[in-house]
Design a protein around this motif. Structure first.
Motif, PDB file in Angstrom:
ATOM      1  N   SER A   1       8.249  27.999   5.914  1.00 31.21           N
ATOM      2  CA  SER A   1       9.429  28.658   5.357  1.00 31.21           C
ATOM      3  C   SER A   1      10.694  28.275   6.112  1.00 31.21           C
ATOM      4  CB  SER A   1       9.244  30.175   5.369  1.00 31.21           C
ATOM      5  OG  SER A   1       8.190  30.560   4.530  1.00 31.21           O
ATOM      6  N   GLU A   2      10.612  28.227   7.436  1.00 29.07           N
ATOM      7  CA  GLU A   2      11.796  27.908   8.227  1.00 29.07           C
ATOM      8  C   GLU A   2      12.282  26.484   7.936  1.00 29.07           C
ATOM      9  OE1 GLU A   2      13.393  30.154   9.810  1.00 29.07           O
ATOM     10  OE2 GLU A   2      11.823  31.635   9.387  1.00 29.07           O
ATOM     11  N   THR A   3      11.345  25.561   7.769  1.00 26.74           N
ATOM     12  CA  THR A   3      11.738  24.180   7.452  1.00 26.74           C
ATOM     13  C   THR A   3      12.355  24.102   6.066  1.00 26.74           C
ATOM     14  OG1 THR A   3       9.918  23.380   8.828  1.00 26.74           O
ATOM     15  CG2 THR A   3      10.933  21.799   7.319  1.00 26.74           C
ATOM     16  N   ILE A   4      11.764  24.797   5.099  1.00 22.32           N
ATOM     17  CA  ILE A   4      12.318  24.811   3.749  1.00 22.32           C
ATOM     18  C   ILE A   4      13.729  25.380   3.760  1.00 22.32           C
ATOM     19  CG2 ILE A   4      12.078  25.853   1.462  1.00 22.32           C
ATOM     20  CD1 ILE A   4       9.047  25.723   1.837  1.00 22.32           C
ATOM     21  N   LEU A   5      13.925  26.486   4.480  1.00 19.25           N
ATOM     22  CA  LEU A   5      15.251  27.102   4.565  1.00 19.25           C
ATOM     23  C   LEU A   5      16.269  26.153   5.183  1.00 19.25           C
ATOM     24  CD1 LEU A   5      14.118  30.636   5.749  1.00 19.25           C
ATOM     25  CD2 LEU A   5      15.378  30.174   3.649  1.00 19.25           C
TER      26      LEU A   5
ATOM     27  N   ASP B   1       4.348  39.302  -8.999  1.00 19.85           N
ATOM     28  CA  ASP B   1       4.139  39.827  -7.651  1.00 19.85           C
ATOM     29  C   ASP B   1       3.632  38.789  -6.658  1.00 19.85           C
ATOM     30  OD1 ASP B   1       4.943  42.342  -8.462  1.00 19.85           O
ATOM     31  OD2 ASP B   1       2.928  42.961  -9.025  1.00 19.85           O
ATOM     32  N   ASP B   2       3.064  37.671  -7.146  1.00 20.39           N
ATOM     33  CA  ASP B   2       2.514  36.674  -6.231  1.00 20.39           C
ATOM     34  C   ASP B   2       3.566  35.708  -5.704  1.00 20.39           C
ATOM     35  OD1 ASP B   2      -0.043  37.690  -6.434  1.00 20.39           O
ATOM     36  OD2 ASP B   2      -0.521  36.478  -8.183  1.00 20.39           O
ATOM     37  N   ALA B   3       4.774  35.768  -6.235  1.00 20.43           N
ATOM     38  CA  ALA B   3       5.837  34.874  -5.765  1.00 20.43           C
ATOM     39  C   ALA B   3       6.251  35.245  -4.344  1.00 20.43           C
ATOM     40  CB  ALA B   3       7.036  34.945  -6.703  1.00 20.43           C
ATOM     41  N   ASP B   4       6.690  34.246  -3.583  1.00 19.98           N
ATOM     42  CA  ASP B   4       7.161  34.473  -2.216  1.00 19.98           C
ATOM     43  C   ASP B   4       8.600  34.985  -2.287  1.00 19.98           C
ATOM     44  OD1 ASP B   4       7.722  34.489   0.454  1.00 19.98           O
ATOM     45  OD2 ASP B   4       6.977  32.475   0.860  1.00 19.98           O
ATOM     46  N   PHE B   5       8.741  36.273  -2.637  1.00 17.66           N
ATOM     47  CA  PHE B   5      10.065  36.840  -2.857  1.00 17.66           C
ATOM     48  C   PHE B   5      10.894  36.850  -1.583  1.00 17.66           C
ATOM     49  CE2 PHE B   5      12.733  40.725  -4.040  1.00 17.66           C
ATOM     50  CZ  PHE B   5      13.624  39.967  -4.791  1.00 17.66           C
TER      51      PHE B   5
ATOM     52  N   LYS C   1      14.609  35.372  -1.297  1.00 16.16           N
ATOM     53  CA  LYS C   1      15.738  36.192  -0.851  1.00 16.16           C
ATOM     54  C   LYS C   1      16.500  35.507   0.277  1.00 16.16           C
ATOM     55  CE  LYS C   1      15.233  40.650  -0.349  1.00 16.16           C
ATOM     56  NZ  LYS C   1      14.622  41.965   0.007  1.00 16.16           N
ATOM     57  N   ARG C   2      15.766  34.929   1.214  1.00 13.67           N
ATOM     58  CA  ARG C   2      16.423  34.239   2.328  1.00 13.67           C
ATOM     59  C   ARG C   2      17.127  32.979   1.848  1.00 13.67           C
ATOM     60  NH1 ARG C   2      12.647  33.484   7.362  1.00 13.67           N
ATOM     61  NH2 ARG C   2      14.679  32.915   8.236  1.00 13.67           N
ATOM     62  N   LEU C   3      16.503  32.249   0.922  1.00 13.20           N
ATOM     63  CA  LEU C   3      17.158  31.063   0.361  1.00 13.20           C
ATOM     64  C   LEU C   3      18.475  31.445  -0.320  1.00 13.20           C
ATOM     65  CD1 LEU C   3      14.154  29.106  -1.183  1.00 13.20           C
ATOM     66  CD2 LEU C   3      15.764  28.192   0.511  1.00 13.20           C
ATOM     67  N   ALA C   4      18.446  32.523  -1.097  1.00  9.00           N
ATOM     68  CA  ALA C   4      19.653  32.950  -1.790  1.00  9.00           C
ATOM     69  C   ALA C   4      20.717  33.426  -0.810  1.00  9.00           C
ATOM     70  CB  ALA C   4      19.309  34.049  -2.785  1.00  9.00           C
TER      71      ALA C   4
ATOM     72  N   LEU D   1      23.387  45.560   6.928  1.00 13.88           N
ATOM     73  CA  LEU D   1      22.653  45.400   8.176  1.00 13.88           C
ATOM     74  C   LEU D   1      21.214  44.981   7.914  1.00 13.88           C
ATOM     75  CD1 LEU D   1      24.003  48.516  10.121  1.00 13.88           C
ATOM     76  CD2 LEU D   1      24.396  46.122  10.747  1.00 13.88           C
ATOM     77  N   LEU D   2      20.597  45.573   6.887  1.00 14.89           N
ATOM     78  CA  LEU D   2      19.211  45.228   6.563  1.00 14.89           C
ATOM     79  C   LEU D   2      19.111  43.812   6.006  1.00 14.89           C
ATOM     80  CD1 LEU D   2      18.077  48.610   4.964  1.00 14.89           C
ATOM     81  CD2 LEU D   2      17.538  47.738   7.240  1.00 14.89           C
ATOM     82  N   LEU D   3      20.104  43.379   5.235  1.00 21.76           N
ATOM     83  CA  LEU D   3      20.110  42.001   4.748  1.00 21.76           C
ATOM     84  C   LEU D   3      20.301  41.017   5.895  1.00 21.76           C
ATOM     85  CD1 LEU D   3      22.178  42.180   1.429  1.00 21.76           C
ATOM     86  CD2 LEU D   3      19.760  41.628   1.682  1.00 21.76           C
ATOM     87  N   ALA D   4      21.189  41.366   6.830  1.00 24.31           N
ATOM     88  CA  ALA D   4      21.410  40.491   7.988  1.00 24.31           C
ATOM     89  C   ALA D   4      20.147  40.381   8.829  1.00 24.31           C
ATOM     90  CB  ALA D   4      22.569  41.022   8.833  1.00 24.31           C
ATOM     91  N   LYS D   5      19.421  41.472   8.957  1.00 19.76           N
ATOM     92  CA  LYS D   5      18.159  41.437   9.686  1.00 19.76           C
ATOM     93  C   LYS D   5      17.161  40.512   9.000  1.00 19.76           C
ATOM     94  CE  LYS D   5      14.061  44.172  10.676  1.00 19.76           C
ATOM     95  NZ  LYS D   5      13.300  45.368  10.289  1.00 19.76           N
ATOM     96  N   LEU D   6      17.109  40.605   7.678  1.00 23.81           N
ATOM     97  CA  LEU D   6      16.201  39.753   6.907  1.00 23.81           C
ATOM     98  C   LEU D   6      16.508  38.279   7.116  1.00 23.81           C
ATOM     99  CD1 LEU D   6      14.034  39.394   4.647  1.00 23.81           C
ATOM    100  CD2 LEU D   6      15.924  39.556   3.010  1.00 23.81           C
ATOM    101  N   ASN D   7      17.779  37.964   7.277  1.00 30.35           N
ATOM    102  CA  ASN D   7      18.201  36.566   7.374  1.00 30.35           C
ATOM    103  C   ASN D   7      18.228  36.054   8.808  1.00 30.35           C
ATOM    104  OD1 ASN D   7      18.859  34.347   5.791  1.00 30.35           O
ATOM    105  ND2 ASN D   7      21.046  34.569   6.196  1.00 30.35           N
ATOM    106  N   SER D   8      17.837  36.904   9.760  1.00 37.58           N
ATOM    107  CA  SER D   8      17.858  36.495  11.163  1.00 37.58           C
ATOM    108  C   SER D   8      16.450  36.173  11.647  1.00 37.58           C
ATOM    109  CB  SER D   8      18.452  37.615  12.027  1.00 37.58           C
ATOM    110  OG  SER D   8      18.340  37.307  13.403  1.00 37.58           O
ATOM    111  N   THR D   9      16.356  35.197  12.527  1.00 39.45           N
ATOM    112  CA  THR D   9      15.062  34.846  13.127  1.00 39.45           C
ATOM    113  C   THR D   9      15.011  35.183  14.610  1.00 39.45           C
ATOM    114  OG1 THR D   9      15.875  32.582  13.520  1.00 39.45           O
ATOM    115  CG2 THR D   9      14.670  32.988  11.460  1.00 39.45           C
ATOM    116  N   ASN D  10      16.111  35.686  15.153  1.00 44.96           N
ATOM    117  CA  ASN D  10      16.171  36.038  16.568  1.00 44.96           C
ATOM    118  C   ASN D  10      15.684  37.468  16.764  1.00 44.96           C
ATOM    119  OD1 ASN D  10      17.501  37.231  19.054  1.00 44.96           O
ATOM    120  ND2 ASN D  10      18.038  35.078  19.321  1.00 44.96           N
ATOM    121  N   PRO D  11      14.609  37.691  17.534  1.00 43.79           N
ATOM    122  CA  PRO D  11      14.080  39.053  17.710  1.00 43.79           C
ATOM    123  C   PRO D  11      15.097  40.025  18.283  1.00 43.79           C
ATOM    124  CG  PRO D  11      12.500  37.410  18.486  1.00 43.79           C
ATOM    125  CD  PRO D  11      13.773  36.674  18.213  1.00 43.79           C
TER     126      PRO D  11
END
Length: 872
Positions: free
Chosen positions: A401-405, A424-428, A432-435, A565-575
């Motif tokens: 996923s990270e490489t695709i993004l 429901d089986d789609a990688d939603f 969301k992160r791509l969008a 804030l929740l969207l920003a969390k979703l789009n972040s990879t830094n713990p």
């Protein structure tokens, strides 16, 4: 001969059924059972009240019940919530006591719940949420003593979104019985005026609409019992829908300031539509076979017909390979090109795996060709859009996923990507992160009959771009804590919203709007006078209750900030960043008493300060159930399959139907899937999985290990063991095949092959071939677990004596198929008995159902039961 046997068996079955029902209906116990079963708690009052101020809606649902029965019985309170809404209050009133739900941080709620579980004297309150389409289903169940009255109050808040030129307010009226006092009361206040209001008809009933001024509207619905009966004798169970729009004549929009907080609504009209470069990227992998590809084709045909002459477009289809309709360019939406595109869509065939990365890179080459340079978009004045539809996750090519993004971000540039997750089986999460990273949004498309309309509806929302690169600025550092104010596009019929805080002492808020229209850069500036009314809404000159809504801008700011804030969390990879964003969202949620993804709802007894239950942790039961469904839609070409929970799909050849069923065993159970005495035996080991919300009494399981024992007749048998990590072949040595590497082993005519598609092919002999899929989720949801899927891809070589859950169908006769159906009837009877006895606690129910059991198990089906034992 077979047909006569089938007819005789059916006649025998009919005689059994008639005799059983005759005995049951004539029983006095059954009559008493029917009487109590039909009784339910009486709903005395049901009120839905909603106040909308400048698109911010606060809704309260109140239901009062009275237990008129001589026994304690459970009362259920259910409400359908918009998925964007936050619950802000839940209260239960019983026997003069008030139980107020508190919003707690999730970990704290869990501790309270665990403490309550250990205290066996506490009454457990069953409270849960369930996502369905764009609706969150809220449900609470509580026991009501005989003669007692109980009231439920639920309040939730949301910002209505303008789509296709209108706002839509949907309110559920679901008392599910006739109610003496049933009321729906809606008050809508818009400072800039209401341009139109429409109440969609609720069958034959009519709502009273009162509009005392252009700024206000009131809808009140109080049907009598006779009016309710004319709609449904069982009471209302429907949605009440109000559509309206707002007058925004000023291009700069509407800015409102109250109590130091502001909200800016930006929705200019009358602007020319900007042409677009639109790339449709369509998943045509094998999982799209059936209704999905049919509905996609249907939607695409309509969408292509709606393209404007000035638009340019292209179509990309992808599975494990990528196919571009017109190589290397977008083409003008002429009548001829649109016709050719429709013909191309008609010929689409679904097959293969899913290469998301390659599809995105191909789309990027069309919207950003290497020779275009940075000035291409400015000179063409076309807005680049990528509409990306998939129903699965990446299974071939680049699957990280990270490489695709990262690849998509670099390649797409200024293009906006809109992701559509089909089913429901789609990688939603990936979509969301791509969008988020590529100037777009992601949306779910649900597998329903109206899926084609859902696809078309989403396209209509982005079909008419009016502005791009919109910046809403607030000058001279007058504002702070401002939510998102830079937007890539503004589409006709939508609205952009910004909220923030204003510094103390500011009297005029300076607002600047900059954007690019169809021809040039535009800038608009305006000063907004800040009223000193300290947050009241009296200036709207509306009658009605303003309680809880006067500070709507304040709460709207918190609502918007939490979501961002929740969207920003979703789009972040830094713990560390994720934790910081989570803490901020949690603190705001607790401050404003919002139930959000980072908080939970807990009911605490005010006199004992004891929690009853957290809504996020339903307790599973140990009941095993079997559910069957007959369908005429072919879902697989194989003789039998097991996958998912496990979900079985087998073909009933003689009945010309497929039988879909789920066997809910317990963790560590071993199921006999297939046994051919002449050749092999296949077993499946179950592991437990979380229960679905609202179905806590249903166990869920996956297969985490499969074993295949092969009888070779030579020096020794061959044992094949498949786990989530490897395939082990034993017999004349031991070979291990990792599932992430290609490899093959052949032993005594048995061939085991692991390919690079996370699958293993096992060929035992000519006419006997199996396929095992290794399901691993990159971003699993709460309900998803890595598991194995088993498919019979070729069962022609299996013998007539093949048995097991799947084996009965490979050479099954008509008699065997009907025997299996009887087997399910028997189990359903057992389940029905347990459910009724548990729910109502009547011992006589057991004796009533035993009449049927005695006929099925003892008197009539002894011979059939013996055959079932042999089969399974």
């Amino acid at each position: 001969m077979q047909e006569n046997h089938k007819t005789g068996l059916c006649s025998y079955v009919t005689r059994i059924s008639c005799k059983s029902f005759s005995l049951m209906l004539s029983s006095p116990t059954f009559k008493l059972f029917t009487y109590f079963l039909c009784l339910q708690l009486k709903v005395t009052d049901y009120l839905v009240k909603c106040s909308v101020v400048s698109r911010y809606a606060v809704t309260t649902v109140q239901s009062s019940v009275w237990n008129q029965l001589p026994i304690t019985k459970e009362a259920a309170f259910e409400v359908d919530l918009p998925s964007s809404a936050f619950i802000s209050n839940f209260t239960i009133t019983s026997s003069g006591k008030v139980y107020v739900a508190q919003v707690k941080e999730r970990a704290a709620a869990r501790k309270i719940y665990d403490a309550a579980k250990k205290n066996t004297t506490l009454q457990m309150l069953h409270l849960w949420f369930c996502r369905e389409r764009e609706i969150e289903k809220f449900r609470v169940a509580v026991s009501v003593p005989s003669g007692a009255r109980m009231s439920f109050f639920l309040t939730y808040e949301e910002l209505l979104q303008r789509r296709l030129g209108r706002y839509e307010l949907t309110l559920g009226l679901r008392p599910s019985q006739l109610v003496q006092n049933l009321t729906l009361d809606v008050c809508i206040r818009e400072r800039t005026g209401i341009s139109f209001l429409k109440v969609l008809p609720l069958r034959t009933s009519r709502a009273v609409t009162n509009t005392p001024s252009p700024e206000c509207a009131r809808v009140r619905y109080t049907p009598t019992l006779d009016q309710q009966k004319s709609i449904s004798s069982n009471g209302l169970n429907a949605d009440f829908i109000i559509q309206y729009d707002v007058d925004l004549k000023d291009l700069i929009g509407d800015v409102q300031v109250f109590d130091g907080y502001f909200v800016h609504y930006f929705a200019p009209r009358g602007l020319p539509v900007v042409p677009k470069d639109v790339i449709f990227v369509i998943d045509v992998s094998s999982s799209m076979i059936g209704n999905k590809i049919k509905q996609t084709k249907q939607a695409m045909s309509t969408i292509l017909g709606d393209l404007r002459e000035g638009d340019h477009f292209n179509i990309i289809t992808f599975s494990d390979k990528v196919h571009t309709w017109k190589k290397g360019k977008t083409v003008r939406a002429t009548r001829q090109n649109v016709w050719e595109a429709k013909e191309f869509v008609k010929r689409i065939i679904a097959e293969g795996w899913t290469n998301i990365n390659a599809a995105l890179l191909s789309a990027a080459q069309l919207v950003n060709p290497p020779s275009s340079g940075p000035s291409r978009r400015t000179s063409s004045h076309r807005v680049p859009l990528v509409i990306f539809l998939t129903d699965g996750e990446a299974t071939i090519g680049v699957t990280s996923s990270e490489t695709i993004l990262s690849n998509a971000k670099k390649a797409l540039g200024s293009a906006s990507l809109f992701g559509l997750a089909f089913g429901d089986d789609a990688d939603f999460l990936l979509l969301k992160r791509l969008a988020l990273e590529n100037r777009g949004v992601a949306r779910m498309v649900y597998e329903d009959a109206d899926a084609a309309l859902q696809l078309k509806g989403f396209y209509d929302e982005v079909a008419s771009p009016l502005l791009s690169d919109i910046q809403l600025s607030y000058l001279d550092d007058q504002a702070f804590d401002v939510t998102r104010s830079l937007f890539p596009n503004y589409f006709q019929g939508s609205e952009l919203v910004v909220t923030g805080r204003v510094k103390t002492g500011v009297k005029d808020l300076k607002v600047l709007v900059s954007a690019i229209d169809s021809k040039q850069q535009m800038k608009l500036e305006n000063d907004v006078f800040i009223s000193q009314e300290n947050g009241t809404t009296d200036s709207l000159e509306c009658s009605g209750d303003l309680e809880g809504i006067s500070s709507f801008v304040h709460r709207l700011w918190a609502y918007f900030t939490i979501k961002e804030l929740l969207l920003a969390k979703l789009n972040s990879t830094n713990p560390a960043t994720q934790k910081l964003l989570t803490d901020k969202a949690t603190n705001l949620s607790l401050k404003y008493n919002f139930v959000t993804p980072v908080t939970s709802l807990v009911v605490v007894k005010p006199d004992e300060d004891e929690a009853t239950q957290s809504p996020t942790t339903p307790e599973p039961t140990t009941a095993a159930t079997i559910t069957t469904t007959a369908t005429t839609t072919a879902t697989t070409k194989t003789s039998g399959a097991v996958d998912g929970d496990p979900h079985f799909v087998v073909q009933l050849a003689k009945l010309h139907q497929n039988l879909c069923f789920t066997v809910d065993g317990r963790a560590n159970d071993v199921l006999r899937l297939l046994e051919d005495p002449e050749r092999s035996m296949q077993n499946g080991h179950l592991m437990g999985a979380p229960s679905k919300d609202g179905a806590e009494d249903r166990l869920r399981n996956y297969f985490d290990q499969l074993t295949i024992s092969v009888v070779t007749g030579n020096s020794g048998d061959i044992m094949i063991t498949l786990t989530l990590d490897a395939v082990v072949v034993e017999g004349e040595g031991r070979d291990t095949l990792p599932i992430n590497q290609q490899g093959s082993v052949t032993r005594q005519g048995v061939t085991v092959t692991v390919d690079n598609h996370q699958s293993c092919w096992i060929e035992l002999a000519e006419g006997v071939q199996f396929l095992v899929l290794f399901h691993h989720y990159k971003h699993p949801s709460y309900l998803q677990s890595a598991h194995l899927g088993f498919y019979i891809t070729d069962g022609r070589g299996l013998s007539d004596s093949t048995q097991g859950l799947l084996g009965a169908y490979t050479k099954a006769s008509t008699e065997n198929e009907y025997v299996v159906l009887f087997w399910y009837i028997c189990y359903c009877v057992q389940w029905f008995k347990k459910q009724l006895a548990t729910t109502l606690n009547f011992h006589f129910l057991i004796s009533v159902i035993s009449v049927i059991e005695r006929e099925l198990f003892v008197l009539s089906l002894m011979s059939l039961k013996k055959k079932m034992t042999e089969l399974l």
